[in-house]
Design a protein around this motif. Sequence first.
Motif, PDB file in Angstrom:
ATOM      1  N   MET A 100       0.860  -1.198   0.000  1.00 25.38           N
ATOM      2  CA  MET A 100       0.000   0.000   0.000  1.00 25.38           C
ATOM      3  C   MET A 100       0.887   1.234   0.000  1.00 25.38           C
ATOM      4  O   MET A 100       2.036   1.171   0.418  1.00 25.38           O
ATOM      5  CB  MET A 100      -0.883   0.044   1.254  1.00 25.38           C
ATOM      6  N   ARG A 101       0.335   2.347  -0.449  1.00 19.11           N
ATOM      7  CA  ARG A 101       1.131   3.572  -0.558  1.00 19.11           C
ATOM      8  C   ARG A 101       0.379   4.806  -0.077  1.00 19.11           C
ATOM      9  O   ARG A 101      -0.820   4.935  -0.299  1.00 19.11           O
ATOM     10  CB  ARG A 101       1.497   3.827  -2.024  1.00 19.11           C
ATOM     11  N   ASP A 102       1.125   5.723   0.546  1.00 23.37           N
ATOM     12  CA  ASP A 102       0.635   7.086   0.735  1.00 23.37           C
ATOM     13  C   ASP A 102       1.081   7.894  -0.480  1.00 23.37           C
ATOM     14  O   ASP A 102       2.187   7.701  -0.986  1.00 23.37           O
ATOM     15  CB  ASP A 102       1.273   7.719   1.983  1.00 23.37           C
ATOM     16  N   PHE A 103       0.243   8.823  -0.911  1.00 29.30           N
ATOM     17  CA  PHE A 103       0.646   9.733  -1.977  1.00 29.30           C
ATOM     18  C   PHE A 103       0.727  11.134  -1.407  1.00 29.30           C
ATOM     19  O   PHE A 103      -0.293  11.743  -1.079  1.00 29.30           O
ATOM     20  CB  PHE A 103      -0.337   9.671  -3.147  1.00 29.30           C
ATOM     21  N   LEU A 104       1.946  11.633  -1.271  1.00 29.95           N
ATOM     22  CA  LEU A 104       2.161  12.960  -0.703  1.00 29.95           C
ATOM     23  C   LEU A 104       1.835  14.017  -1.753  1.00 29.95           C
ATOM     24  O   LEU A 104       1.702  13.711  -2.941  1.00 29.95           O
ATOM     25  CB  LEU A 104       3.596  13.065  -0.196  1.00 29.95           C
ATOM     26  N   PRO A 105       1.671  15.284  -1.317  1.00 30.35           N
ATOM     27  CA  PRO A 105       1.174  16.319  -2.226  1.00 30.35           C
ATOM     28  C   PRO A 105       1.890  16.429  -3.574  1.00 30.35           C
ATOM     29  O   PRO A 105       1.231  16.550  -4.612  1.00 30.35           O
ATOM     30  CB  PRO A 105       1.315  17.595  -1.392  1.00 30.35           C
ATOM     31  N   MET A 147       0.690  13.662  -5.568  1.00 32.09           N
ATOM     32  CA  MET A 147      -0.741  13.822  -5.860  1.00 32.09           C
ATOM     33  C   MET A 147      -0.971  14.830  -6.974  1.00 32.09           C
ATOM     34  O   MET A 147      -1.883  14.673  -7.774  1.00 32.09           O
ATOM     35  CB  MET A 147      -1.508  14.241  -4.600  1.00 32.09           C
ATOM     36  N   ASN A 148      -0.152  15.877  -7.006  1.00 30.23           N
ATOM     37  CA  ASN A 148      -0.322  16.858  -8.085  1.00 30.23           C
ATOM     38  C   ASN A 148      -0.145  16.197  -9.448  1.00 30.23           C
ATOM     39  O   ASN A 148      -0.914  16.462 -10.381  1.00 30.23           O
ATOM     40  CB  ASN A 148       0.641  18.028  -7.903  1.00 30.23           C
ATOM     41  N   LEU A 156      -3.268  13.689  -9.945  1.00 31.36           N
ATOM     42  CA  LEU A 156      -4.531  14.369 -10.262  1.00 31.36           C
ATOM     43  C   LEU A 156      -4.502  14.921 -11.677  1.00 31.36           C
ATOM     44  O   LEU A 156      -5.478  14.822 -12.420  1.00 31.36           O
ATOM     45  CB  LEU A 156      -4.794  15.496  -9.256  1.00 31.36           C
ATOM     46  N   SER A 176       5.163  20.624  -4.540  1.00 31.36           N
ATOM     47  CA  SER A 176       3.945  20.163  -3.902  1.00 31.36           C
ATOM     48  C   SER A 176       2.921  21.284  -3.803  1.00 31.36           C
ATOM     49  O   SER A 176       1.824  21.082  -3.344  1.00 31.36           O
ATOM     50  CB  SER A 176       4.263  19.634  -2.502  1.00 31.36           C
ATOM     51  N   PRO A 218      -3.320  18.275  -1.763  1.00 28.74           N
ATOM     52  CA  PRO A 218      -3.945  16.948  -1.846  1.00 28.74           C
ATOM     53  C   PRO A 218      -3.058  15.885  -1.207  1.00 28.74           C
ATOM     54  O   PRO A 218      -1.845  15.891  -1.391  1.00 28.74           O
ATOM     55  CB  PRO A 218      -4.064  16.709  -3.356  1.00 28.74           C
ATOM     56  N   LEU A 219      -3.663  15.001  -0.445  1.00 28.14           N
ATOM     57  CA  LEU A 219      -2.939  13.874   0.154  1.00 28.14           C
ATOM     58  C   LEU A 219      -3.858  12.665   0.034  1.00 28.14           C
ATOM     59  O   LEU A 219      -5.040  12.760   0.356  1.00 28.14           O
ATOM     60  CB  LEU A 219      -2.643  14.149   1.636  1.00 28.14           C
ATOM     61  N   ALA A 220      -3.331  11.549  -0.444  1.00 31.94           N
ATOM     62  CA  ALA A 220      -4.145  10.332  -0.521  1.00 31.94           C
ATOM     63  C   ALA A 220      -3.444   9.231   0.243  1.00 31.94           C
ATOM     64  O   ALA A 220      -2.225   9.101   0.193  1.00 31.94           O
ATOM     65  CB  ALA A 220      -4.373   9.926  -1.966  1.00 31.94           C
ATOM     66  N   THR A 221      -4.234   8.458   0.963  1.00 30.84           N
ATOM     67  CA  THR A 221      -3.700   7.336   1.721  1.00 30.84           C
ATOM     68  C   THR A 221      -4.485   6.095   1.305  1.00 30.84           C
ATOM     69  O   THR A 221      -5.573   6.212   0.754  1.00 30.84           O
ATOM     70  CB  THR A 221      -3.850   7.584   3.235  1.00 30.84           C
ATOM     71  N   PRO A 222      -3.943   4.904   1.566  1.00 29.72           N
ATOM     72  CA  PRO A 222      -4.644   3.698   1.106  1.00 29.72           C
ATOM     73  C   PRO A 222      -5.958   3.449   1.845  1.00 29.72           C
ATOM     74  O   PRO A 222      -6.134   3.900   2.972  1.00 29.72           O
ATOM     75  CB  PRO A 222      -3.636   2.575   1.384  1.00 29.72           C
TER      76      PRO A 222
END
Lengths: 424, 424
Positions: A9-14, A17-18, A21, A327, B38-42
Motif C-alpha cells: 500500500m502507498r501514501d501519496f504525498l502532495p 498527488m499533483n 490528479l 507540492s 492533496p494527500l491520498a492514503t490507502p
Amino acid sequence: MDYTVPKGMRDFLPAQMNVRLDTMQKIEGVFRSFGYLPLATPAIEKLEVLQKKGGDEIEGQIFQIEGGMGLRFDLTVPLSRVVASNSFPLPFKRYCIAPVWRREEPQKGRFREFFQADIDVVGSTSPRCEAELLACAKFALFKLGFPAPKLMLNNRKVLNALAQKTGIPQEKQNAMFRALDKVGKQTLEKIKEEMIMKGISEKAASEIEKFISFSGTNEKTISFVKKTLGDFATEGANELEAVVNACKLYSFEPEISLSLVRGLDYYTGSVFEISASEEIGSVAGGGRYDNMVGTYGVPSPAVGISLGIERLIALLEEKKKSEGATSAVAQLFIANAKPEFFEYAVEIAWALRQKGINCELDLLERNLRKQFDYANASGVAYIAIVGEKEKAAKKLTLRDLKSGDEELCSIEEAIKKLQGKKSH
Amino acid sequence: MDYTVPKGMRDFLPAQMNVRLDTMQKIEGVFRSFGYLPLATPAIEKLEVLQKKGGDEIEGQIFQIEGGMGLRFDLTVPLSRVVASNSFPLPFKRYCIAPVWRREEPQKGRFREFFQADIDVVGSTSPRCEAELLACAKFALFKLGFPAPKLMLNNRKVLNALAQKTGIPQEKQNAMFRALDKVGKQTLEKIKEEMIMKGISEKAASEIEKFISFSGTNEKTISFVKKTLGDFATEGANELEAVVNACKLYSFEPEISLSLVRGLDYYTGSVFEISASEEIGSVAGGGRYDNMVGTYGVPSPAVGISLGIERLIALLEEKKKSEGATSAVAQLFIANAKPEFFEYAVEIAWALRQKGINCELDLLERNLRKQFDYANASGVAYIAIVGEKEKAAKKLTLRDLKSGDEELCSIEEAIKKLQGKKSH
C-alpha cells in the motif's frame, strides 16, 4: 513505535498527488470527449459476484472481508453486474478511474492497491467499438505526452482456430495461451519448450511457433491466417480485417500481432495492447469479452480497454522530477508585514480566490522573515507582501520568486498577472 | 440468480455521477483556492493504526481484513499517521475527498461506504486556523448553492470546565458529553434525565442544563462563561473569543452554542458545526484535536473540518431531479445519414474533441431513425446530421433538440456555438 502502511500500500504525498490528479484529469477529459459516462461502484462486492469471473489467477488475489464479501480486483466485474441489472440506452459506454485491490506479492512497480482507468462499450458487436476504444486511448496518451504509441491487435478466435487446426485438445489450450502470453518476455525456443513440457505435441508446438512468428503488413498477415487456418479462422480473420478497416477511418492502423493473447479465459474476440513507445512497453490493454455480462444474467456483447495509469503516472513523475516538481497548490503566499495587516491580506485573498487564484495566508502568526521561509519551502511561484504602504494605497507588492522581480500593483493587476499562469 | 451490492453499499449510475462529480469538483476547487494540498492514503490500514484512535464508537465499525488490517473509517487517522512520519513545511494544510467504510447498521441516508471531504491544518494553534477552515467551508457551501449557512462554535475546554465546576468525576464526563450530544434532537428535560440516570447528581445536571441553555450575543455568552465558570474556563473562554475575532476578519461571525459537543474523547479545543440552513441541518463539522497526531509519534496541534458531502449531494440531486437531470456527458451525437458518411462523422468528432467538445458517434451501425432514438434517450442537447449534402459542403446540420431549430453550419461555426455551452 512506528506506524506504517500495510505491505503493497502507498501514501501519496502532495507533490505526487499533483502529478496523479493532473494525469487522471487529462485521461478523464479525453474519456468524456468521446461521450463515455461515469459509473462508480462500491469497493466492496459480494464474494459470489467477484468469484463469478473465475480463473485461478483471481481467486487467491481477493482481499476477503467477513460476511462473504471482498474488495474488487478489477472494474469489469462490477460493470458486468451493473449492466446485467439495469437497462441503459445501448450501447452503454462507461468510464471508471478508480482503485482496485489484489492480494498478490508486491514487487517493484506492482502494488496491492492501484488505480485503473477503463472505458468499455456494452451492447455492440461492431468493429467501430474497437476502433473508438483504440482512438480514445491513443488520444489520452497523446495528451499525456506520448505522441507515438504502438498499437497491437489480435483476435482470440484466430488463436482458437490455431489450437483447433494443430489438434490441441480443449484442456491443453490454457497451457498454450499461458505459454504464448510470455512472447516478448522469453525466447520462442523457451515458449515452445514450455508447451511441450505441458503435454502439447512437438509437431503442434512447432506449427504454433511458426504461425505466431509470421511478420508482414496487416494485409499479408490476414491472407496468411486465412491460408494457413482455412475455414477454422474465417470469423477471426474477418474480424481482424474489420477492426483494421474501422481504425483506418480514424487515420491510424494497429499492427496485427499473431502472438498476442492477453490472459486466459476472459476474452472472446479482439484483443489489443498499446506500448507508449519501444522502450517503455505496455501501458494499455483490453479486448472483447462477449460472454462476461451474460454470467450476471443478461447476455450482452462488450469490449473494453484499460489504461495502466500507475505505469503512466510513474513515467510522468520521473519527468516532473527532472523538471523540479513542487507540492504547491497555491500560486502565491500573501505575507503580512505585521499582524495588523493580516486583515488586509484576508481581503486580498478573498478577491483572488473568487477569481480562481489559489493563495495562502500565514496561519502561524510568524514574522515576515519566517513567512518568507515557509513560502519558499512550500514551492509557490509568488509572494505578495502587504504592509503600511500597500494598505494605504490599496495595493500589494508582488514578488516573482523565480526572477526576484518585485512590483507594486493593484489587486486587479495582480489578478490579471496570475490568471494566465498555471495553477499547479 | 440476482447479483446485488452488499448491504449499505451503492452503485452510482451516470446521472447520479454527474451530480457527484460536479459537487466534488466544486468543493475541491474551493479547497485548492485556500492552498490546501492533496494527500491520498490507502483504503487499507493496519488494525493497530485504526484502533489507535480508540473509543467504543469506532472499534465495532471497522471492516476487518485478514492479516491484521482493516478499511479506514475516517480520513483523520491516516492524516495523523502521515504527518507523524513525514516532515512537511508547517503548517501542513491538506485536503482529502475520498470514501470511508463503517460497519454500522445502514439506515435512510446512512451507508457503509460514503465519501468525506476534509481539510485540516497541522502544526498551528492559532485561531486563524479555525477562521480559515470555517471561511473555506462557507465558500464551498456558497459555491454549491447554499448562500446562508449557520455556523456554530463551542470549545471543549469550556465544557471540561463546566464538568469540573459542577463536580462531575472524570469517569462520568463521557456520560455528560454523550447526553449533551443529543441537544437539538431531544428535549432538555430528557437530556437532564439521561444524565441523572447515568449517575450525575441532580444538582450538577440542573446546573449543566441551565448553563447550556444560555442564549445571547457572542460577547454576552463569553462574559457569561467567564462569570459562571471563573478560572476553570479562562482558557476556553479566551479561545472562543479569539476564534470569533479571527472570523470577523473574514467578515462573518459564528454563533457560540454552549451545548455543542461533537463526539466523545477526540476534540481538545474548538468544536464547530455548520447547518446549510434552518431546515436542512448539519452539513459540516469539526474541531481541534491537538493530541491525535502525538499518539502516532510526533506531537502536533491540529484542527480540521469535514464536509458531509453525501448529505450535500443528496440535496443537490433532489434539486437536479426537479430540473430534469440527464446522464449525458456528450454535448452532441453526430448521426451519419448512411454508413458511407461515418468516416466524415469521425472527422468532425475529432475536430470537436480537440476543442474540448464531448461528442458521440454511432457504434451500432444503425439507421438514422434509430440513431435519433438513441441520441434522444441519452439526453444530449444537440444532434449533428451528416450526409451527402453536408459532406459535399464540408458542413454539418446542427439540430437543437430543445428548440427543434436546425441549421447548416461549418465545423468551426459548430465549435463556436457549442463551446459556450455547458458540458454536463
